[in-house]
Write a protein that holds these residues in place. Structure first.
Motif, mmCIF file in Angstrom:
data_model
loop_
_atom_site.group_PDB
_atom_site.id
_atom_site.type_symbol
_atom_site.label_atom_id
_atom_site.label_comp_id
_atom_site.label_asym_id
_atom_site.label_seq_id
_atom_site.Cartn_x
_atom_site.Cartn_y
_atom_site.Cartn_z
ATOM 1 N N ILE A 118 52.897 63.927 17.906
ATOM 2 C CA ILE A 118 51.729 63.213 18.418
ATOM 3 C C ILE A 118 50.866 62.633 17.296
ATOM 4 O O ILE A 118 49.934 61.871 17.562
ATOM 5 N N ALA A 119 51.208 62.981 16.050
ATOM 6 C CA ALA A 119 50.461 62.436 14.920
ATOM 7 C C ALA A 119 50.954 61.046 14.546
ATOM 8 O O ALA A 119 50.299 60.341 13.783
ATOM 9 N N ASN A 120 52.102 60.649 15.089
ATOM 10 C CA ASN A 120 52.702 59.363 14.751
ATOM 11 C C ASN A 120 52.437 58.328 15.842
ATOM 12 O O ASN A 120 52.494 58.633 17.025
ATOM 13 N N GLU A 121 52.161 57.080 15.415
ATOM 14 C CA GLU A 121 51.844 56.010 16.353
ATOM 15 C C GLU A 121 52.984 55.730 17.323
ATOM 16 O O GLU A 121 52.759 55.371 18.462
ATOM 17 N N LYS A 122 54.220 55.877 16.856
ATOM 18 C CA LYS A 122 55.376 55.554 17.691
ATOM 19 C C LYS A 122 55.651 56.633 18.746
ATOM 20 O O LYS A 122 55.935 56.329 19.893
ATOM 21 N N SER A 123 55.571 57.877 18.326
ATOM 22 C CA SER A 123 55.975 58.949 19.239
ATOM 23 C C SER A 123 54.811 59.577 20.018
ATOM 24 O O SER A 123 55.041 60.321 20.962
ATOM 25 N N LYS A 124 53.581 59.220 19.660
ATOM 26 C CA LYS A 124 52.461 59.849 20.365
ATOM 27 C C LYS A 124 52.293 59.337 21.794
ATOM 28 O O LYS A 124 51.550 59.915 22.577
ATOM 29 N N THR A 125 53.014 58.243 22.084
ATOM 30 C CA THR A 125 52.956 57.723 23.455
ATOM 31 C C THR A 125 54.133 58.204 24.301
ATOM 32 O O THR A 125 54.287 57.791 25.449
ATOM 33 N N MET A 126 54.959 59.061 23.721
ATOM 34 C CA MET A 126 56.089 59.616 24.474
ATOM 35 C C MET A 126 55.590 60.767 25.356
ATOM 36 O O MET A 126 55.036 61.743 24.840
ATOM 37 N N PRO A 127 55.765 60.690 26.665
ATOM 38 C CA PRO A 127 55.276 61.766 27.542
ATOM 39 C C PRO A 127 55.886 63.126 27.207
ATOM 40 O O PRO A 127 55.238 64.161 27.373
#
Length: 360
Positions: free
Chosen positions: A62-71
């Motif tokens: 969740i600290a990364n812009e790409k993966s923090k939007t992964m449910p």
């Protein structure tokens, strides 16, 4: 040279993003491992370490812009944190801190999970949080830390507002610390949700509202509710009769009871309550008679005559109540007192014999 460098930078960015997405995969694998380990017997410290490592994976995701939007990043975060909250029975502060992490993760997971792919994980995390709060409540209750137990039970009811057992537990706990408004609130919630023994809860709530909370208006309203649901309950009918008697409205009490008896003459509770409307008037007169100067014989005799009239009116109703319900020892108790007052030795001894047998 610039193109090559740019390509290398793009490759590096993609690799970093994939690495972060890889943290989600690591979290999934860690969760599978944690569930397997949970089925085995192992020290609490080992279990908490495994769960903390999985939670760390979600920290990175969740600290990364790409993966923090992964449910998934958030649903697995909720799973790990809620599980830590559930199993850490020794460090309450750590459990509560993870409680908060899980709640925040659940909110975020629901927001991002537009396709419902993480619905099962989210539900599991919510259930685990509820169970964690319940466990903390039980531990606190067993340690006689009733104040904390009530706080935790109230958290459980907030998370699971349809479980009647939790409201009853909260009410019982509130009673331990004499927090009567909280006891009443929780028991009323259980009643409204259809608790299987709502009749007993009504008895608790009504008596507490009258005697401890000192709220006659609320108590009367609850009593009317209870009678509507349990019209044959002698405690409710008797208490309503007492209320009218205390208000000096004997006629109203007798009017209601007469209607009930006309509708169901074989109901022992109604017969007993009608007897009470006369008997309690006699008791009230007895108190006044006792205060009369012994020299005032005429006044004394006048009250005695009136008392006897009320007792004679109560007598057939108590006899009928016992005839309809031989287990109603309260009717026998009053009959014994009445026969003693009337100096009716034959009926007194017969009633005493029945009463002694009933108590064995």
């Amino acid at each position: 040279m610039k193109k090559v460098l740019l390509s290398m930078l793009l490759l590096g960015a993609a690799t970093y993003a994939n690495a972060q997405k890889g943290e989600v995969s690591k979290a999934k694998n860690a969760w599978a491992l944690a569930k397997f380990a949970g089925a085995q017997t192992q020290p609490l410290e080992t279990t908490l370490k495994t769960l903390a490592e999985g939670l760390k994976n979600t920290d990175n995701a969740i600290a990364n812009e790409k993966s923090k939007t992964m449910p998934e990043a958030w649903s697995y975060r909720a799973l790990f944190a809620s599980r830590i909250s559930f199993v850490d029975s020794l460090n309450v502060q750590n459990a509560l801190a993870n409680d908060k992490i899980a709640e925040e993760a659940i909110v975020k997971a629901k927001e991002l999970d537009t396709k419902g792919a993480e619905k099962e994980n989210i539900s599991e995390a919510e259930l685990t949080l509820s169970n964690a709060a319940r466990n903390r409540a039980i531990f606190a209750y067993n340690k006689k830390d009733y104040k904390s137990a009530l706080e935790f039970f109230n958290q459980v009811t907030a998370k699971n507002p349809t479980d009647t057992a939790n409201f009853v537990n909260a009410g019982v706990t509130a009673k331990q610390i004499e927090n009567y408004p909280e006891m009443v609130r929780n028991f009323k919630s259980a009643i409204q949700l259809g608790y299987k023994d709502g009749e007993s809860l009504y008895s608790e709530v009504i008596s507490t509202t009258f005697e401890k909370v000192k709220d006659t208006v609320a108590g009367t309203a609850l009593l009317e509710e209870a009678i509507a649901k349990y019209p044959e309950n002698p405690y409710f009918v008797g208490m309503q009769t007492d209320l009218y008697i205390k208000k000096g409205n004997i006629a109203k009490s007798q009017e209601l009871l007469a209607k009930l008896i006309a509708k169901d003459g074989k109901n022992a509770a109604y017969q007993y309550a009608m007897g009470d409307t006369y008997y309690k008037q006699a008791l009230d007169l007895q108190g006044k008679r006792n205060a009369i100067d012994a020299k005032k014989k005429k006044e004394f005799d006048a009250i005695t005559t009136k008392m006897t009239g009320f007792i004679d009116q109560a007598l057939p109703y108590y006899k009928k109540a016992y005839e309809l319900d031989p287990k109603m020892t309260s009717a026998l108790e009053n009959l014994k007192i009445i026969y003693a007052f009337k100096d009716d030795k034959v009926n007194y001894e017969a009633t005493k014999k029945l009463l002694d047998a009933a108590k064995q």
